[in-house]
Design a protein around this motif. Structure first.
Motif, PDB file in Angstrom:
ATOM      1  N   GLY A 228       0.808  -1.211   0.000  1.00 43.04           N
ATOM      2  CA  GLY A 228       0.000   0.000   0.000  1.00 43.04           C
ATOM      3  C   GLY A 228       0.836   1.253   0.000  1.00 43.04           C
ATOM      4  O   GLY A 228       1.838   1.364  -0.704  1.00 43.04           O
ATOM      5  N   ILE A 229       0.446   2.174   0.840  1.00 40.88           N
ATOM      6  CA  ILE A 229       1.124   3.465   0.891  1.00 40.88           C
ATOM      7  C   ILE A 229       2.571   3.324   1.346  1.00 40.88           C
ATOM      8  O   ILE A 229       3.423   4.141   1.015  1.00 40.88           O
TER       9      ILE A 229
ATOM     10  N   GLY B   5       8.195   9.314  -3.846  1.00 43.63           N
ATOM     11  CA  GLY B   5       6.951   8.714  -4.329  1.00 43.63           C
ATOM     12  C   GLY B   5       5.731   9.357  -3.704  1.00 43.63           C
ATOM     13  O   GLY B   5       4.720   9.589  -4.381  1.00 43.63           O
ATOM     14  N   LEU B   6       5.809   9.665  -2.410  1.00 45.63           N
ATOM     15  CA  LEU B   6       4.698  10.349  -1.740  1.00 45.63           C
ATOM     16  C   LEU B   6       4.529  11.770  -2.278  1.00 45.63           C
ATOM     17  O   LEU B   6       3.397  12.236  -2.480  1.00 45.63           O
ATOM     18  N   ILE B   7       5.646  12.452  -2.518  1.00 46.80           N
ATOM     19  CA  ILE B   7       5.579  13.806  -3.097  1.00 46.80           C
ATOM     20  C   ILE B   7       4.908  13.743  -4.468  1.00 46.80           C
ATOM     21  O   ILE B   7       3.996  14.522  -4.766  1.00 46.80           O
TER      22      ILE B   7
ATOM     23  N   ARG C 175       2.878  19.768  -1.786  1.00 49.78           N
ATOM     24  CA  ARG C 175       3.996  18.849  -1.520  1.00 49.78           C
ATOM     25  C   ARG C 175       4.160  18.526  -0.040  1.00 49.78           C
ATOM     26  O   ARG C 175       4.558  17.419   0.320  1.00 49.78           O
ATOM     27  N   PHE C 176       3.870  19.477   0.839  1.00 49.13           N
ATOM     28  CA  PHE C 176       4.103  19.263   2.264  1.00 49.13           C
ATOM     29  C   PHE C 176       3.223  18.150   2.835  1.00 49.13           C
ATOM     30  O   PHE C 176       3.526  17.590   3.890  1.00 49.13           O
ATOM     31  N   ARG C 177       2.156  17.792   2.142  1.00 49.06           N
ATOM     32  CA  ARG C 177       1.299  16.684   2.603  1.00 49.06           C
ATOM     33  C   ARG C 177       2.094  15.378   2.659  1.00 49.06           C
ATOM     34  O   ARG C 177       1.851  14.542   3.523  1.00 49.06           O
ATOM     35  N   ALA C 178       3.048  15.206   1.745  1.00 47.64           N
ATOM     36  CA  ALA C 178       3.877  13.993   1.741  1.00 47.64           C
ATOM     37  C   ALA C 178       4.638  13.868   3.059  1.00 47.64           C
ATOM     38  O   ALA C 178       4.711  12.785   3.633  1.00 47.64           O
ATOM     39  N   GLY C 179       5.189  14.967   3.549  1.00 48.88           N
ATOM     40  CA  GLY C 179       5.898  14.950   4.834  1.00 48.88           C
ATOM     41  C   GLY C 179       4.972  14.642   5.996  1.00 48.88           C
ATOM     42  O   GLY C 179       5.344  13.927   6.928  1.00 48.88           O
ATOM     43  N   GLN C 180       3.757  15.189   5.932  1.00 44.23           N
ATOM     44  CA  GLN C 180       2.790  14.883   6.993  1.00 44.23           C
ATOM     45  C   GLN C 180       2.446  13.396   7.005  1.00 44.23           C
ATOM     46  O   GLN C 180       2.398  12.765   8.061  1.00 44.23           O
ATOM     47  N   ILE C 181       2.219  12.847   5.830  1.00 37.17           N
ATOM     48  CA  ILE C 181       1.895  11.419   5.726  1.00 37.17           C
ATOM     49  C   ILE C 181       3.061  10.584   6.227  1.00 37.17           C
ATOM     50  O   ILE C 181       2.878   9.632   7.001  1.00 37.17           O
TER      51      ILE C 181
END
Length: 149
Positions: free
Chosen positions: A9-10, A17-19, A29-35
């Protein structure tokens, strides 16, 4: 063989990859760091736990990806406190991890593959044969699971 993204999964995505995923979904883009923080520091077991993400993003993550965490199938504890775990992954592949306590420290021996291609007759894992390499998140999960236990 099941694609790694399907079983991990994630957690099959690295930072870039998350970015890339967040940008493809029109998210900053900052959502990737939060995840990433939720996955590897807060050890979220559900996308709903990720409370600093918008509800719409959490819903999309839930709809399109899985957030797996290994399940303890068996745990053996020796007299010195060493713990051996048999863990089941999202695709029902089995792996082993071992926690070795020493004072206030913990060493964790982890698996990087499900199964083994060596086929040694004395080793249950080797006799099962090689299934697949693990995703980075599946490797990290072993450490967090043993440490939490």
């Amino acid at each position: 063989m099941v694609p790694l993204l399907k079983v991990a999964g994630i957690k099959a995505y690295g930072r870039q990859g998350l970015i890339d995923l967040m940008e493809a979904w029109g998210q900053p883009r900052f959502r990737a760091g939060q995840i990433e923080k939720w996955l590897y520091y807060n050890i979220a077991k559900s996308f709903d736990d990720m409370t600093n993400l918008p509800a719409s993003l959490r819903a999309r993550l839930s709809d399109e990806l899985i957030l797996p965490y290994p399940k303890i199938i068996r745990r053996d504890i020796s007299t010195d406190g060493t713990r051996k775990y048999i863990l089941a992954l999202a695709d029902d592949a089995y792996i082993e991890a071992v926690g070795l306590p020493s004072g206030n420290k913990l060493t964790v021996c982890i698996s990087t593959q499900a199964g083994c291609a060596m086929g040694c007759g004395f080793c249950a894992t080797g006799m099962e044969g090689f299934t697949r390499s693990l995703a980075p998140g599946e490797i990290v999960d072993q450490v967090t699971l043993v440490a939490a236990d």
